[in-house]
Enzyme design. Structure first.
Site, PDB file in Angstrom:
ATOM      1  N   SER A 258       0.379  35.976 -13.606  1.00 40.50           N
ATOM      2  CA  SER A 258      -0.230  34.777 -14.185  1.00 40.50           C
ATOM      3  C   SER A 258       0.536  33.560 -13.696  1.00 40.50           C
ATOM      4  O   SER A 258       1.667  33.686 -13.200  1.00 40.50           O
ATOM      5  CB  SER A 258      -0.100  34.869 -15.715  1.00 40.50           C
ATOM      6  OG  SER A 258      -0.485  33.664 -16.337  1.00 40.50           O
TER       7      SER A 258
ATOM      8  N   TYR B 157       5.072  36.180 -23.610  1.00 44.36           N
ATOM      9  CA  TYR B 157       4.004  36.411 -22.613  1.00 44.36           C
ATOM     10  C   TYR B 157       4.517  36.058 -21.214  1.00 44.36           C
ATOM     11  O   TYR B 157       4.330  36.820 -20.262  1.00 44.36           O
ATOM     12  CB  TYR B 157       2.767  35.581 -22.971  1.00 44.36           C
ATOM     13  CG  TYR B 157       1.611  35.777 -22.001  1.00 44.36           C
ATOM     14  CD1 TYR B 157       0.925  36.990 -21.945  1.00 44.36           C
ATOM     15  CD2 TYR B 157       1.205  34.757 -21.143  1.00 44.36           C
ATOM     16  CE1 TYR B 157      -0.124  37.178 -21.049  1.00 44.36           C
ATOM     17  CE2 TYR B 157       0.149  34.933 -20.250  1.00 44.36           C
ATOM     18  CZ  TYR B 157      -0.507  36.145 -20.207  1.00 44.36           C
ATOM     19  OH  TYR B 157      -1.546  36.335 -19.321  1.00 44.36           O
TER      20      TYR B 157
HETATM   21  N1  LIG Z   1      -7.953  34.893 -18.318  1.00 47.69           N
HETATM   22  C1  LIG Z   1      -6.901  34.210 -17.914  1.00 47.69           C
HETATM   23  O1  LIG Z   1      -6.879  32.969 -17.985  1.00 47.69           O
HETATM   24  C2  LIG Z   1      -5.720  34.928 -17.335  1.00 47.69           C
HETATM   25  C3  LIG Z   1      -4.778  34.173 -16.632  1.00 47.69           C
HETATM   26  C4  LIG Z   1      -3.679  34.826 -16.092  1.00 47.69           C
HETATM   27  C5  LIG Z   1      -3.529  36.181 -16.238  1.00 47.69           C
HETATM   28  N2  LIG Z   1      -4.461  36.901 -16.956  1.00 47.69           N
HETATM   29  C6  LIG Z   1      -4.251  38.342 -17.074  1.00 47.69           C
HETATM   30  O2  LIG Z   1      -5.411  39.001 -16.655  1.00 47.69           O
HETATM   31  C7  LIG Z   1      -5.456  40.316 -17.209  1.00 47.69           C
HETATM   32  C8  LIG Z   1      -6.849  40.611 -17.735  1.00 47.69           C
HETATM   33  O3  LIG Z   1      -7.117  39.775 -18.836  1.00 47.69           O
HETATM   34  P1  LIG Z   1      -8.509  39.046 -19.064  1.00 47.69           P
HETATM   35  O4  LIG Z   1      -8.273  37.601 -18.872  1.00 47.69           O
HETATM   36  O5  LIG Z   1      -9.583  39.711 -18.336  1.00 47.69           O
HETATM   37  O6  LIG Z   1      -8.656  39.235 -20.664  1.00 47.69           O
HETATM   38  P2  LIG Z   1      -9.566  40.186 -21.559  1.00 47.69           P
HETATM   39  O7  LIG Z   1     -11.005  39.857 -21.366  1.00 47.69           O
HETATM   40  O8  LIG Z   1      -8.994  40.067 -22.932  1.00 47.69           O
HETATM   41  O9  LIG Z   1      -9.291  41.635 -20.972  1.00 47.69           O
HETATM   42  C9  LIG Z   1      -8.159  42.370 -21.280  1.00 47.69           C
HETATM   43  C10 LIG Z   1      -8.420  43.809 -20.916  1.00 47.69           C
HETATM   44  O10 LIG Z   1      -7.222  44.546 -21.153  1.00 47.69           O
HETATM   45  C11 LIG Z   1      -7.573  45.702 -21.867  1.00 47.69           C
HETATM   46  N3  LIG Z   1      -6.471  46.181 -22.703  1.00 47.69           N
HETATM   47  C12 LIG Z   1      -5.775  45.510 -23.646  1.00 47.69           C
HETATM   48  N4  LIG Z   1      -4.893  46.324 -24.232  1.00 47.69           N
HETATM   49  C13 LIG Z   1      -5.042  47.540 -23.640  1.00 47.69           C
HETATM   50  C14 LIG Z   1      -4.421  48.805 -23.814  1.00 47.69           C
HETATM   51  N5  LIG Z   1      -3.465  49.015 -24.726  1.00 47.69           N
HETATM   52  N6  LIG Z   1      -4.846  49.829 -23.045  1.00 47.69           N
HETATM   53  C15 LIG Z   1      -5.831  49.645 -22.126  1.00 47.69           C
HETATM   54  N7  LIG Z   1      -6.423  48.483 -21.909  1.00 47.69           N
HETATM   55  C16 LIG Z   1      -6.040  47.450 -22.671  1.00 47.69           C
HETATM   56  C17 LIG Z   1      -8.777  45.343 -22.701  1.00 47.69           C
HETATM   57  O11 LIG Z   1      -9.541  46.522 -22.955  1.00 47.69           O
HETATM   58  P3  LIG Z   1      -9.626  47.301 -24.351  1.00 47.69           P
HETATM   59  O12 LIG Z   1      -9.398  46.298 -25.443  1.00 47.69           O
HETATM   60  O13 LIG Z   1     -11.010  47.876 -24.339  1.00 47.69           O
HETATM   61  O14 LIG Z   1      -8.574  48.358 -24.261  1.00 47.69           O
HETATM   62  C18 LIG Z   1      -9.527  44.436 -21.743  1.00 47.69           C
HETATM   63  O15 LIG Z   1     -10.346  45.190 -20.904  1.00 47.69           O
HETATM   64  C19 LIG Z   1      -4.354  40.349 -18.259  1.00 47.69           C
HETATM   65  O16 LIG Z   1      -3.232  41.008 -17.726  1.00 47.69           O
HETATM   66  C20 LIG Z   1      -4.035  38.873 -18.475  1.00 47.69           C
HETATM   67  O17 LIG Z   1      -2.718  38.674 -18.926  1.00 47.69           O
HETATM   68  C21 LIG Z   1      -5.542  36.298 -17.471  1.00 47.69           C
END
Ligand SMILES: NC(=O)c1ccc[n+]([C@@H]2O[C@H](COP(=O)([O-])OP(=O)(O)OC[C@H]3O[C@@H](n4cnc5c(N)ncnc54)[C@H](OP(=O)(O)O)[C@@H]3O)[C@@H](O)[C@H]2O)c1
Length: 248
Positions: free
Chosen positions: A143, A156
Site C-alpha cells: 500500500s 496497518y
Molecule cells: N482499497 C484500497 O484503497 C487499498 C489500498 C492499498 C492497499 N489495499 C490492500 O488491498 C488488499 C485487498 O483489499 P481491498 O481493497 O480489495 O478490500 P476488500 O474489498 O475489503 O477485500 C478484502 C479481501 O480480503 C479478504 N480477507 C479478509 N480477511 C481474510 C481472511 N482472514 N482470510 C481470507 N481472506 C480474507 C476478504 O474476504 P473474506 O472477508 O470473504 O474472507 C476480501 O476478499 C488488502 O491487502 C488491502 O490492504 C487496498
C-alpha cells in the site's frame, strides 16, 4: 486473451470482493485459470461459476489466510486441479485505523494475522511448488501505507511495510529458482476496505476521503496484468500508484 497471461494458473487470496474479485475477472478474461480463496464461500463460488459460464477455468476454495493449513490447501488444490501454480497473489487484507492509545488490541492482532502472517502462509504454500517448477511469480499487496506512516494508521502501516520487507527478501532469495516477485502499493481505491474501520473518529474521516478521491478497482487489476504479462526475464519488482487526485 494475453500471451503472457493465457493458461497461467493464478491463485488469488481475498477474491470475494474488491481487488481480488476484479483481478479474478480481469485475468480470467485474458485467459488465465484462477483459483479463488476467501472466507465468504458463496461469493467466491458464485464468481467461479460466473467465470466458468463465460468459458474460463475457475475454482473456489474457502480459505481463511490466518490458518496456515487452509492456505496450503488452497494452493495444493490449484496444483491438484491444474498441475501447477504460476502466480500467487497474496491480496487478502484488513485495514482498521485508530490511535494506539485507543487500545484496539484485537484489531492490531487481526491486521498482523491477516496482512503479515497471511502473506507468509501464502509464500510458504506456493514456494515449494514454484521451486520444483523452476518458475513462478509472487504478487504481494502492500500500500501507500507501506511507504509512509500516518497517525491512526500505525499498525496497518507497519503490516504494509512488513509486506514490502518480506517481498524484497523473497525477491533476493528466490533467484536460484527463477521466480519473480512484485509488490503492488495502491493509494485509495474504491473497495470494501474502509468499511471495516470501527473507530468513531477515523472511520468517517477515511470513508469521506475515499468518497472524494478513490478510483475504481480495475486500476489495480491492470497493474497485476502488466506485471504478469512481461516476458519471463523481466521482473517488475514494485508498482506504486495513486488516484491522480490523491495528494498524500
Ligand atoms: N482499497 C484500497 O484503497 C487499498 C489500498 C492499498 C492497499 N489495499 C490492500 O488491498 C488488499 C485487498 O483489499 P481491498 O481493497 O480489495 O478490500 P476488500 O474489498 O475489503 O477485500 C478484502 C479481501 O480480503 C479478504 N480477507 C479478509 N480477511 C481474510 C481472511 N482472514 N482470510 C481470507 N481472506 C480474507 C476478504 O474476504 P473474506 O472477508 O470473504 O474472507 C476480501 O476478499 C488488502 O491487502 C488491502 O490492504 C487496498
Amino acid at each position: 486473451m494475453s500471451e503472457g497471461i493465457e493458461n497461467k494458473v493464478a491463485v488469488i487470496t481475498g477474491a470475494s470482493s474488491g481487488f481480488g474479485e476484479v483481478t479474478a475477472r480481469h485475468l480470467s478474461a485474458k485467459g488465465a485459470t484462477v483459483v479463488l480463496g476467501a472466507r465468504r464461500t458463496e461469493r467466491i463460488e458464485s464468481l467461479a461459476r460466473e467465470l466458468t459460464d463465460e468459458g474460463g477455468k475457475a475454482l473456489a476454495v474457502t480459505t481463511d489466510v490466518t490458518d496456515r493449513g487452509q492456505v496450503k490447501r488452497l494452493v495444493d488444490s490449484a496444483v491438484e486441479a491444474y498441475g501447477r501454480v504460476d502466480v500467487m497473489i497474496n491480496n487478502a487484507g484488513l485495514m482498521q485505523q485508530s490511535l494506539l492509545e485507543s487500545q484496539k488490541v484485537d484489531e492490531w492482532d487481526n491486521m498482523i494475522d491477516i496482512n503479515i502472517k497471511g502473506v507468509l502462509y501464502g509464500i510458504a504454500a506456493a514456494l515449494p511448488h514454484m521451486q520444483k517448477q523452476q518458475s513462478g511469480h509472487f504478487i504481494n499487496v502492500s500500500s501507500v501505507a507501506g511507504h509512509k506512516v500516518t497517525p491512526g494508521g500505525s499498525v496497518y502501516c507497519a503490516t504494509k511495510h512488513a509486506v514490502r520487507a518480506l517481498s524484497e527478501g523473497l525477491r533476493m532469495e528466490a533467484k536460484p529458482y527463477n521466480l519473480r516477485t512484485t509488490i503492488i502499493s495502491p493509494g485509495a481505491v474504491a473497495t470494501e476496505l474502509p468499511s471495516h474501520i470501527t473507530d468513531e473518529q477515523a472511520g468517517p474521516q477515511i470513508r469521506d476521503f475515499y468518497e472524494d478521491v478513490a478510483i475504481p478497482a480495475d486500476s489495480f487489476a491492470r497493474t497485476v496484468a502488466f506485471a504478469i504479462e512481461q516476458p519471463g526475464d523481466v521482473d517488475v519488482n514494485e508498482i506504486l500508484f495513486r488516484p491522480t487526485q490523491q495528494e498524500r
